[in-house]
Design a protein around this motif. Structure first.
Motif, short mmCIF file in Angstrom:
data_model
loop_
_atom_site.label_atom_id
_atom_site.label_comp_id
_atom_site.label_asym_id
_atom_site.label_seq_id
_atom_site.Cartn_x
_atom_site.Cartn_y
_atom_site.Cartn_z
N MET A 1 0.83 -1.18 0.00
CA MET A 1 0.00 0.00 0.00
C MET A 1 0.88 1.25 0.00
SD MET A 1 -2.95 0.88 2.70
CE MET A 1 -2.87 2.49 3.39
N VAL A 2 0.63 2.14 -0.93
CA VAL A 2 1.41 3.37 -1.04
C VAL A 2 0.58 4.51 -0.46
CG1 VAL A 2 2.46 4.98 -2.64
CG2 VAL A 2 2.56 2.53 -3.10
N LEU A 3 1.17 5.25 0.46
CA LEU A 3 0.47 6.39 1.05
C LEU A 3 0.44 7.54 0.05
CD1 LEU A 3 1.85 6.46 4.69
CD2 LEU A 3 -0.37 5.70 3.92
N GLU A 4 -0.70 8.16 -0.07
CA GLU A 4 -0.87 9.28 -0.99
C GLU A 4 -0.67 10.62 -0.30
OE1 GLU A 4 -1.31 9.06 -4.29
OE2 GLU A 4 -1.11 6.90 -4.07
N GLU A 5 -0.39 10.60 1.01
CA GLU A 5 -0.15 11.82 1.76
C GLU A 5 1.25 11.79 2.36
OE1 GLU A 5 -2.92 9.89 2.76
OE2 GLU A 5 -4.30 10.91 1.42
N ARG A 6 1.78 12.96 2.57
CA ARG A 6 3.12 13.08 3.15
C ARG A 6 3.06 13.99 4.37
NH1 ARG A 6 3.79 9.14 0.66
NH2 ARG A 6 5.00 8.88 -1.20
N SER A 7 3.96 13.76 5.31
CA SER A 7 4.08 14.63 6.47
C SER A 7 4.71 15.95 6.03
CB SER A 7 4.96 13.98 7.54
OG SER A 7 6.30 13.92 7.08
N SER A 8 4.68 16.92 6.92
CA SER A 8 5.28 18.22 6.57
C SER A 8 6.78 18.08 6.31
CB SER A 8 5.02 19.24 7.67
OG SER A 8 5.52 18.78 8.90
N ALA A 9 7.45 17.23 7.07
CA ALA A 9 8.89 17.03 6.87
C ALA A 9 9.17 16.36 5.52
CB ALA A 9 9.47 16.19 8.00
N GLU A 10 8.35 15.37 5.16
CA GLU A 10 8.53 14.70 3.87
C GLU A 10 8.21 15.65 2.71
OE1 GLU A 10 7.45 10.11 5.05
OE2 GLU A 10 5.81 11.53 4.74
N ALA A 11 7.15 16.45 2.88
CA ALA A 11 6.80 17.42 1.84
C ALA A 11 7.90 18.45 1.68
CB ALA A 11 5.48 18.11 2.19
N ASP A 20 9.34 24.63 8.27
CA ASP A 20 8.62 25.85 8.63
C ASP A 20 7.99 26.51 7.40
OD1 ASP A 20 9.22 25.53 11.30
OD2 ASP A 20 10.95 26.88 11.24
N THR A 21 8.69 26.46 6.27
CA THR A 21 8.16 27.03 5.03
C THR A 21 6.91 26.27 4.59
OG1 THR A 21 10.36 27.75 4.37
CG2 THR A 21 8.71 27.58 2.63
N VAL A 22 6.90 24.96 4.78
CA VAL A 22 5.71 24.17 4.44
C VAL A 22 4.53 24.63 5.28
CG1 VAL A 22 4.69 21.85 4.52
CG2 VAL A 22 7.00 22.17 3.63
#
Length: 59
Positions: A1-11, A20-22
């Motif tokens: 299963m592939v996650l379609e969402e990312r954490s702020s750090a991953e983004a 912080d920019t995210v």
């Protein structure tokens, strides 16, 4: 299963900016996010949309 969402750090890593920019981009509405419990997750589609909008602005 592939996650379609990312954490702020991953983004942040995908976008080449700091975490912080995210958060600034999410607060300003330029980067769409979803709330999952206490966490804010950024859909991969939102990252693509942001990059497309940034490319159009730069061109």
């Amino acid at each position: 299963m592939v996650l379609e969402e990312r954490s702020s750090a991953e983004a942040a890593a995908l976008l080449g900016v700091c975490r912080d920019t995210v958060y600034v981009l999410m607060r300003s509405g330029r980067l769409r996010s979803i709330k999952a419990g206490r966490a804010r997750l950024i859909p991969l589609s939102a990252i693509g949309e942001f990059l497309s909008a940034t490319e159009e602005f730069a061109a």
